[in-house]
Design a protein around this motif. Sequence first.
Motif, mmCIF file in Angstrom:
data_model
loop_
_atom_site.group_PDB
_atom_site.id
_atom_site.type_symbol
_atom_site.label_atom_id
_atom_site.label_comp_id
_atom_site.label_asym_id
_atom_site.label_seq_id
_atom_site.Cartn_x
_atom_site.Cartn_y
_atom_site.Cartn_z
ATOM 1 N N HIS A 245 -0.577 -15.095 -5.869
ATOM 2 C CA HIS A 245 0.939 -15.588 -5.727
ATOM 3 C C HIS A 245 1.900 -14.645 -5.057
ATOM 4 C CE1 HIS A 245 0.756 -19.827 -7.115
ATOM 5 N NE2 HIS A 245 0.002 -19.125 -8.254
ATOM 6 N N ASP A 246 1.639 -13.268 -5.572
ATOM 7 C CA ASP A 246 2.559 -12.365 -5.042
ATOM 8 C C ASP A 246 2.272 -11.783 -3.899
ATOM 9 O OD1 ASP A 246 3.906 -12.502 -7.436
ATOM 10 O OD2 ASP A 246 2.908 -10.495 -8.152
ATOM 11 N N THR A 247 0.983 -12.013 -3.127
ATOM 12 C CA THR A 247 0.706 -11.542 -1.975
ATOM 13 C C THR A 247 0.528 -12.582 -0.800
ATOM 14 O OG1 THR A 247 -1.580 -11.331 -2.449
ATOM 15 C CG2 THR A 247 -0.290 -9.358 -2.926
ATOM 16 N N GLN A 248 0.930 -13.758 -1.003
ATOM 17 C CA GLN A 248 0.778 -14.992 -0.120
ATOM 18 C C GLN A 248 1.457 -14.775 1.074
ATOM 19 O OE1 GLN A 248 2.078 -18.142 -2.823
ATOM 20 N NE2 GLN A 248 4.071 -18.032 -2.085
ATOM 21 N N HIS A 249 2.511 -13.772 1.261
ATOM 22 C CA HIS A 249 3.069 -13.501 2.364
ATOM 23 C C HIS A 249 2.272 -12.806 3.383
ATOM 24 C CE1 HIS A 249 4.294 -10.288 -0.310
ATOM 25 N NE2 HIS A 249 4.659 -9.577 0.579
ATOM 26 N N LEU B 48 -0.447 -22.304 4.279
ATOM 27 C CA LEU B 48 -0.667 -21.082 3.508
ATOM 28 C C LEU B 48 -1.919 -21.195 3.216
ATOM 29 C CD1 LEU B 48 2.159 -21.119 0.939
ATOM 30 C CD2 LEU B 48 1.979 -19.737 3.097
ATOM 31 N N ARG B 49 -2.574 -19.929 3.210
ATOM 32 C CA ARG B 49 -4.195 -19.621 2.868
ATOM 33 C C ARG B 49 -4.223 -18.267 2.204
ATOM 34 N NH1 ARG B 49 -7.829 -17.359 7.876
ATOM 35 N NH2 ARG B 49 -6.826 -15.448 8.138
ATOM 36 N N HIS B 50 -5.162 -18.303 1.300
ATOM 37 C CA HIS B 50 -5.610 -17.026 0.424
ATOM 38 C C HIS B 50 -7.005 -16.541 0.864
ATOM 39 C CE1 HIS B 50 -1.958 -17.615 -2.248
ATOM 40 N NE2 HIS B 50 -2.334 -19.085 -2.165
ATOM 41 N N LEU C 150 -9.209 4.532 -9.926
ATOM 42 C CA LEU C 150 -9.597 4.086 -8.603
ATOM 43 C C LEU C 150 -8.511 4.851 -7.598
ATOM 44 C CD1 LEU C 150 -10.577 0.329 -9.235
ATOM 45 C CD2 LEU C 150 -11.996 2.227 -8.500
ATOM 46 N N GLU C 151 -7.259 4.732 -8.022
ATOM 47 C CA GLU C 151 -6.303 5.752 -7.318
ATOM 48 C C GLU C 151 -6.655 7.200 -7.003
ATOM 49 O OE1 GLU C 151 -2.316 2.800 -7.307
ATOM 50 O OE2 GLU C 151 -2.288 4.501 -8.518
ATOM 51 N N ARG C 152 -7.271 7.539 -8.064
ATOM 52 C CA ARG C 152 -7.579 8.962 -7.816
ATOM 53 C C ARG C 152 -8.674 9.278 -6.814
ATOM 54 N NH1 ARG C 152 -11.262 12.240 -9.719
ATOM 55 N NH2 ARG C 152 -12.479 10.662 -10.732
ATOM 56 N N ARG C 153 -9.583 8.109 -6.826
ATOM 57 C CA ARG C 153 -10.843 8.245 -6.107
ATOM 58 C C ARG C 153 -10.165 7.983 -4.493
ATOM 59 N NH1 ARG C 153 -16.468 7.606 -7.727
ATOM 60 N NH2 ARG C 153 -16.649 7.964 -10.202
ATOM 61 N N TYR C 154 -9.404 6.869 -4.403
ATOM 62 C CA TYR C 154 -9.452 6.213 -3.011
ATOM 63 C C TYR C 154 -7.968 6.326 -2.598
ATOM 64 C CZ TYR C 154 -13.705 4.156 -4.454
ATOM 65 O OH TYR C 154 -15.376 4.139 -4.864
ATOM 66 N N GLY C 155 -7.096 6.898 -3.277
ATOM 67 C CA GLY C 155 -5.753 6.947 -3.039
ATOM 68 C C GLY C 155 -4.766 5.763 -3.120
ATOM 69 N N ARG C 156 -3.515 5.976 -2.925
ATOM 70 C CA ARG C 156 -2.512 4.785 -3.379
ATOM 71 C C ARG C 156 -2.076 4.286 -1.810
ATOM 72 N NH1 ARG C 156 2.011 6.271 -7.528
ATOM 73 N NH2 ARG C 156 -0.149 6.140 -8.810
ATOM 74 N N CYS C 157 -1.889 2.992 -1.642
ATOM 75 C CA CYS C 157 -1.302 2.553 -0.569
ATOM 76 C C CYS C 157 -0.171 1.059 -0.831
ATOM 77 C CB CYS C 157 -2.478 2.153 0.254
ATOM 78 S SG CYS C 157 -2.181 1.195 2.028
ATOM 79 N N ASP C 158 0.821 1.061 -0.137
ATOM 80 C CA ASP C 158 1.601 -0.091 -0.393
ATOM 81 C C ASP C 158 0.778 -1.386 0.152
ATOM 82 O OD1 ASP C 158 3.718 -2.145 0.773
ATOM 83 O OD2 ASP C 158 4.600 -1.016 -0.776
ATOM 84 N N ALA C 159 0.792 -2.517 -0.782
ATOM 85 C CA ALA C 159 0.203 -3.646 -0.102
ATOM 86 C C ALA C 159 0.553 -4.226 1.476
ATOM 87 C CB ALA C 159 0.777 -4.909 -0.968
ATOM 88 N N VAL C 160 1.744 -3.811 2.054
ATOM 89 C CA VAL C 160 2.037 -4.359 3.103
ATOM 90 C C VAL C 160 1.259 -3.667 4.235
ATOM 91 C CG1 VAL C 160 3.934 -4.317 4.875
ATOM 92 C CG2 VAL C 160 4.274 -4.777 2.354
ATOM 93 N N GLU C 161 0.926 -2.386 3.905
ATOM 94 C CA GLU C 161 0.073 -1.532 4.925
ATOM 95 C C GLU C 161 -1.335 -1.503 4.844
ATOM 96 O OE1 GLU C 161 1.795 2.264 4.208
ATOM 97 O OE2 GLU C 161 3.602 1.848 5.257
ATOM 98 N N ALA C 162 -2.074 -2.091 3.792
ATOM 99 C CA ALA C 162 -3.289 -1.993 3.154
ATOM 100 C C ALA C 162 -4.221 -3.052 4.149
ATOM 101 C CB ALA C 162 -3.315 -2.557 1.905
#
Length: 253
Positions: free
Chosen positions: A50-54, A231-233, A21-33
Motif C-alpha cells: 500500500h505504501d509503495t503503490q505509487h 494500479l498494479r503491485h 541486511l542494511e549492514r551487508r547491502y547498504g541503505r537506499c530510499d525507496a524512490v531510488e531503489a
Amino acid sequence: MAKISFTASRAHVAQGALVELERRYGRCDAVEADFIVALGGDGFMLHTLHDTQHLDTPVYGMNRGTVGFLMNAYAAEGLIERLEAAEEEVITPLAMRAITADGAKHDALAINEVSLLRAGPQVAKLRISVDGRVRMEELVADGALVSTPAGSTAYNYSAHGPIVPVGSEVLALTAMSAFRPRRWRGALLPSTAEVRFDVLQPDKRPVMAEADSRSSVRNAVTVIIRSEPRLRHRILFDPGHGLEERLIREQFV
C-alpha cells in the motif's frame, strides 16, 4: 550493484534483520531503489505494498513474522542473487467506495479483500447488486466480502470461500455465517464486475466496511467494489515458490 530499500515491521526479529541486511547491502530510499525488501509477516507485506503503490518497484518479502504466505524464507546471504532470479507476480487491487448515512464518501484500496461486517448485536441485512442488477434482495449474515485471487487464501478462505487461481480474472464473493439464504456461501464473478452492497435497516443493523483490515468505515449504508486495473503491485518470489504454486499447495494442506 542493485540498490535495495529495506523496510521492517516493529517486531524485534524484523528490526534485527533490518540492521543486519542494511549492514551487508547498504541503505537506499525507496524512490531510488531497484528493489524493495519487506521484513515481517503478511500484514506488513500488505502495508508495504500500500505504501509503495505509487512506485513501479518490485517488492520482495522475507518472513520475519507469523503466516508469511506472501513472503519468502529469510536468509541474509545471497540476497542479490535471489532478487535477480526471483519470479514476478503482478496483482491489481480492489477499489472500495463506502458511503455513510450522512452522505460522506470514503475511498480505499484493498489488495486482499473488501469486507462488510456487522457492527452490532444483530446480523446484517444486505442487498447485493452486480453491474447494476440486483442479484440478491436480502442476505442475512454476519457479513460478506469480495476477494481478489491473491487474497483468496486469507480472510476469504477462513470464511469458507474458494481459493481462486492467480490469473483467472475472477473475484470471490463470500458470505460470512449466512443465515438466509441458508448455507449460501457466495459466488464467483468476473474481475470486471462492479459489486454493490446496500445495507438494509442500517440504524438497527449497523455495518462496518473494511479494505484489507486497514481502512475502516463505520455506519456504511452503501459499499461499491470494483477492480482497479490502473494500479498494479509487483511481488517477487523465489523460483518454484510463486503465488500460483502457493495457492495450489494451500489446497492440499
